[in-house]
Design an enzyme around this catalytic site. Structure first.
Site, short mmCIF file in Angstrom:
data_model
loop_
_atom_site.label_atom_id
_atom_site.label_comp_id
_atom_site.label_asym_id
_atom_site.label_seq_id
_atom_site.Cartn_x
_atom_site.Cartn_y
_atom_site.Cartn_z
CE LYS A 145 -4.47 -1.22 0.35
NZ LYS A 145 -5.60 -0.61 -0.36
CG ASP A 160 -7.14 -3.15 6.05
OD1 ASP A 160 -6.39 -4.06 6.42
OD2 ASP A 160 -6.98 -2.55 4.98
#
Length: 402
Positions: free
Chosen positions: A75, A122
């Site tokens: 990410k 998350d």
């Protein structure tokens, strides 16, 4: 419900097409930016020869993103590039003139002043945003959905973020972050898009393209290419970025792409199933062990890419991801071990499950046309970012939500 439900996309565009923002010049600029980051190196593309032999195919490759910048997940590629683009816009400079060494300089900090970046996550995306903000000597605020891992929360806080777990699901946590951004004049760095908020999500997706750029570069040196790609999806940003780049590079000869999601958060599958060309949401608690994929509302940008160019969508039971984690953790023969988290292993789990249960999925298997000449590509997007959850699956054979 079967452990795998599937739908074929009968509206795939056959033309070559160039997806906006994923032309060769743009993608080269993204890779150049990432190469300027500290400790940049290509993540491993692992050739699982014994698993390929077991499944009766020519090749199975797994890209191991647990090695990305020491952050155990992919990410940061999106977070870092999108923040770089935000700052280049503020500074009225082309990002090609702003490598990491310049962006993190005292001179640039004085020009920018104090900035706060905010996001909902998350875990992995938030950590990437916090990592980049910290290097820029800027602040970050991160909201996490209910049920998020304490280990992932701690990892984000250790990067310097003001991070907390909310009582909201992922999509509502995104709305909260957006509200705070508007109230405080902060910069929202979110990896999903909606009407009126599309520029930064596109930059994030472009950031992810470095993964596929590295893969294609390595395979082309050996005159190889995948025939099938299994891509996991939450809001679809990652899958959309990968699909965009293979569409740009391979055109009409692009591989067959299969999108994999959890039953509990299968918004892309639901959208394909509706077959009306529109994105469809999943609401509620979005229960799944695949925390990184627990998203109920498709990214509007990526949905259009997947709708136009992806071939199949799978909705998977959590056991599929668990199977993939165990397969990669306990490899056959001389195959290299890969530590793959819950959201990273569903592609491998899906492919092997379909191979082992061809009679149950006869129509799908025939449509996929997988045979001895097929080359399968999967991308493990995270390592054991939740160590306890990883051990529950791999050591103990059980997991939440089963």
């Amino acid at each position: 419900m079967k452990i795998i439900e599937w739908v074929e996309n009968d509206k795939v565009k056959k033309n070559k097409g160039i997806v906006d923002g994923f032309d060769k010049y743009s993608i080269k600029s993204v890779l150049k930016f990432h190469q300027s980051l500290p400790k940049y190196e290509k993540t491993p593309l692992i050739d699982l020869k014994e698993l390929a032999k077991y499944c009766g195919v020519k090749k199975i490759w797994v890209k191991d993103e647990s090695k990305r910048f020491g952050l155990n997940a992919f990410k940061v590629l999106g977070g870092s590039y999108s923040i770089g683009k935000c700052l280049s816009e503020i500074l009225n400079e082309d990002i090609s003139n702003l490598p990491f060494s310049i962006l993190t300089s005292k001179k640039i900090k004085e020009k920018l002043g104090d900035i706060t970046f905010i996001t909902a996550t998350d875990g992995n995306h938030g950590r990437g945003v916090a990592w980049m903000a910290s290097h820029l000597q800027q602040k970050s605020v991160v909201y996490m959905p209910k049920g998020s891992s304490q280990m992932r929360l701690k990892a984000i806080q250790n990067e310097g973020a003001d991070a907390s777990i909310t009582e909201l699901n992922y999509d509502d946590a995104v709305r909260l972050a957006n509200k705070r951004a508007e109230e405080n004049n902060w910069i929202m760095v979110q990896d999903t898009a909606w009407k009126g908020y599309e520029k930064i999500p596109l930059w994030i997706m472009q950031g992810y393209s470095t993964i596929m750029s590295e893969i294609i570069d390595e395979l082309e040196k050996n005159k190889e290419k995948p025939t099938h790609i299994f891509l996991q999806a939450g809001v679809g940003s990652f899958a959309g970025a990968m699909q965009a780049l293979v569409t740009e590079i391979y055109g009409e000869e692009r591989p067959i792409t299969v999108i994999c999601e959890p039953h509990g958060a299968n918004c892309i599958y639901k959208s394909f199933k509706a077959n009306d060309g529109k994105p469809h949401n999943v609401t509620g608690d979005l229960k799944t062990i695949m925390a990184g994929l627990a998203c109920g509302e498709p990214n509007t940008i990526s949905w259009e890419i997947l709708r136009d160019y992806s071939n199949f969508s799978l909705s998977c039971d959590d056991s599929i991801s668990a199977k993939g984690m165990r397969i990669l953790s306990s490899p056959l023969g001389e195959d290299k071990r890969i530590i793959s988290g819950e959201s990273g292993a569903v592609g491998v789990g899906s492919f092997v499950t379909l191979y082992e249960n061809q009679k149950d999925y006869k129509e799908l298997w025939e449509k996929l046309n997988i045979n001895k000449d097929s080359s399968i590509l999967c991308i493990s997007t995270e390592g054991d970012t939740d160590t306890e959850g990883y051990r529950n699956v791999v050591w103990n054979g059980h997991y939440k939500n089963n």
